[in-house]
Each structure stands twice: as structure tokens, then as C-alpha cells.
Write an enzyme that holds these catalytic residues in place. Structure first.
Site, short mmCIF file in Angstrom:
data_model
loop_
_atom_site.label_atom_id
_atom_site.label_comp_id
_atom_site.label_asym_id
_atom_site.label_seq_id
_atom_site.Cartn_x
_atom_site.Cartn_y
_atom_site.Cartn_z
N ARG A 76 41.01 44.62 39.59
CA ARG A 76 41.35 44.26 40.57
C ARG A 76 42.27 43.88 41.11
NH1 ARG A 76 37.38 38.63 42.07
NH2 ARG A 76 37.13 38.96 44.66
N ARG A 98 35.03 41.08 44.96
CA ARG A 98 34.46 41.34 44.26
C ARG A 98 33.47 42.65 43.86
NH1 ARG A 98 34.17 38.76 38.59
NH2 ARG A 98 32.34 38.46 37.70
N HIS A 149 31.32 36.28 30.74
CA HIS A 149 32.98 36.16 30.85
C HIS A 149 33.19 36.41 32.23
CE1 HIS A 149 36.91 37.27 29.64
NE2 HIS A 149 37.58 37.62 30.05
#
Length: 326
Positions: A92, A98, A187
């Protein structure tokens, strides 16, 4: 000596790869009697760095290393692979949403799924380590329709190990004295590390720690541990991630100890009311190269809310890349 097996690792010149490869080569993942051929994949601009890692692997003269292939071709890296660790992923960047991260990785993992479908062993075991790991595993799986969907897993063993460490530090025991810990879900910061079925030195964990500590300290600390390591180290966790990947693959290949379970993100079969098909972390046992979701655990309201929250996030991630799935 057994016949060599083929282990493919993507992102092999990166930090996790560097922490991982020497331990695989030393037999820590598949056993001290199992020779391996290492098939290492990197992007073209990292090929020189990869050659440096290969030189070091050669210089260790590991008895178990039967051969090393270094390539920028997924087809070459995955050909006849028995085990595949998908470590390479797009990180990222600053200002990246996201959704952008999901889409960027969807392109990478779609191509890798197609390559696995074409050339890997039909019983290949695949572990997605690169983030967002659960959804990357799903994308890879969907792009490999000729392979068993159960062959595709994602890593929550790092979260499981982090939870063991927090609990053992809290009560002053060794992590090996803890049984029955589970990590549910994604996760990510929504994961749910669950001690409700946990024993410490044979006694219920819930009797040894306060619920307020579990809710306000333990769960958030495990959820945020990756960010805390980046803040402290100036880089993301690499050695601990590599160690967890080895733990995950070793247990899948060689089995979990009798009477114990671990946490793996695997395709849901509808257990515990989790939507079938999501790559979701469950407590599992492993035997004979296969895994089985632990069944029949009671789920209280506290756990249910957290299990559903992380499932909802996984469904959102899947929906965000749905237009890219076959």
C-alpha cells in the site's frame, strides 16, 4: 532419501523471502529428510537482487537443496510445483485507498492463478502471504478452476503466533503450554483472536485473565501488532511472517500435533455460519496433507459479533474485486 519436491516462492528477493528461503532450504518446513528444488519468482527489475539471494543459497551448500531456478516467468516458477508460497504483493503506497490496493493485487494474483492452473501439480498446496492475503488467495483460487479449491489458503498463523505470545507474556507461561487458541476471519484489523476455548497449563484461560483485558488489550494488541512493528522497526514484520509461513506449511504437510489445532484461512464450507467460499480463518487440524475445520465449538454472543464483523469485511473485499473474478 526421498525424491525432491518443488517449492515455489514469489517475491523471493524481498524481505520475507530472504527470511524464508534459507529456512526452507535447511529443512525446517518439510523435514530434514525432504530434498527440495527451489523455484523463485521475482519481477524483472528485481532479478539482479534475486541472483544475489541465489548466490547466498548456493554458498550455504545445503544438503537438501537439489536445485534452484530463478525467473520472472510465473509459468516457469510454478511448473510441477508441490508447494507455492505467494509472498510477492503490491504494498500500500501513500494515499492509496484499500480498494486501489485490492485492485492492484487482483491483477497480480489473477495471472498467478492462471499460471498455477496451467502448470502446477494437481495437488499443489498454495499459501497466500502477501496482503490482503485472504482476498489474494480467493482471487488466485478463482483463476485456477481446474485445481481443488481447498488447495488455496491464506496465512493467519502470524496472528495466531502473536496471540500466543501476548497470552503467554500476560500469564507468565511458555507458549507451548497454551492449547485451543483460535484466530477467526480476515488477516486484518478485524480478525478475532479467541481464547474462549483456550487452556493454559490445562486450566481454562478465561479463569486466568480478566475479560476486560481480553476485550480492551489482548484483542486490539494482536489486531494492531503489524502496525506497531512498522512504527518500531521502520519496516513491516518480515522474519516473524516468514516463520509463520513455515509453521503453516509444515503443519499442513506434516500434520498438527495430536490433540492440538492451529489457525489457517481456508475456504469456508459454511461452518459456524460463515458464508461458504470465503477464505476465512478457522481453527483447523491437519493430517495426511489435508486440513479439517474444528467442528462443534460453542460460540457466545461476544464471539459471534466479532466473527460476523470480520466475515462482513471479507465479503466486502470480495465484492470490491468481483468484476475481476472469473
Amino acid at each position: 532419501m526421498k525424491a525432491p519436491v518443488r517449492v515455489a516462492v514469489t517475491g523471493a528477493a524481498g524481505q520475507i523471502g530472504y527470511s524464508l528461503l534459507f529456512r526452507i532450504a535447511a529443512g525446517e518446513m518439510l523435514g530434514k529428510d525432504q530434498p527440495v528444488t527451489l523455484q523463485l519468482l521475482e519481477i524483472p527489475q528485481a532479478q539482479e537482487a534475486l541472483q544475489g539471494t541465489v548466490m547466498e543459497l548456493e554458498d550455504c551448500a545445503f544438503p537438501l537443496v537439489d536445485g534452484i531456478i530463478a525467473t520472472d516467468s510465473a509459468e516457469e516458477a510454478f511448473r510441477d510445483a508441490d508447494y507455492v508460497l505467494l509472498v510477492g504483493a503490491k504494498p500500500r503506497g501513500p494515499g492509496m485507498e484499500r480498494k486501489d490496493l485490492l485492485e492492484a493485487n487482483a491483477a497480480i494474483f489473477s495471472a498467478q492463478g492462471q499460471a498455477l492452473n496451467a502448470v502446477a501439480k494437481r495437488d499443489v498446496k498454495v499459501l497466500a502471504v502477501g496482503n490482503p492475503a485472504n482476498t489474494n488467495a480467493l482471487i488466485t483460487q478463482r483463476n485456477a478452476p481446474d485445481l481443488d479449491p481447498r488447495n488455496f489458503t491464506a496465512m493467519t498463523r502470524l496472528d495466531h503466533n502473536r496471540a500466543l505470545a501476548q497470552l503467554s507474556n500476560k500469564v507468565g507461561c511458555h507458549s507451548t503450554e497454551i492449547r485451543g487458541l483460535a484466530v477467526w476471519g480476515n488477516h486484518s484489523a478485524t480478525q478475532y483472536p479467541d481464547i474462549s476455548h483456550c487452556t493454559i497449563q490445562g486450566r481454562p484461560a478465561a479463569d486466568q485473565v480478566e475479560h476486560a483485558w481480553v476485550k480492551d488489550t489482548f484483542i486490539p494488541t494482536v489486531q494492531q501488532r503489524g502496525a506497531a512493528i512498522i512504527k518500531a522497526r521502520g519496516a513491516s514484520s518480515a522474519a516473524s511472517a516468514a516463520s509463520a509461513a513455515i509453521d503453516h506449511m509444515r503443519d499442513w504437510a506434516l500434520g498438527t500435533p495430536e490433540g492440538e489445532w492451529t489457525s489457517m484461512a481456508v475456504p469456508s464450507d459454511g461452518s459456524y455460519g460463515i458464508e461458504a467460499g470465503l477464505i476465512y480463518s478457522f481453527p483447523v487440524t491437519c493430517r495426511g496433507g489435508d486440513y479439517k475445520i474444528v467442528s462443534g465449538l460453542s460460540v457466545d454472543d461476544f464471539s459471534r459479533a466479532r466473527m460476523d464483523q470480520t466475515a462482513a469485511e471479507l465479503a466486502e473485499e470480495r465484492d470490491a474485486v468481483a468484476h475481476l473474478l472469473p
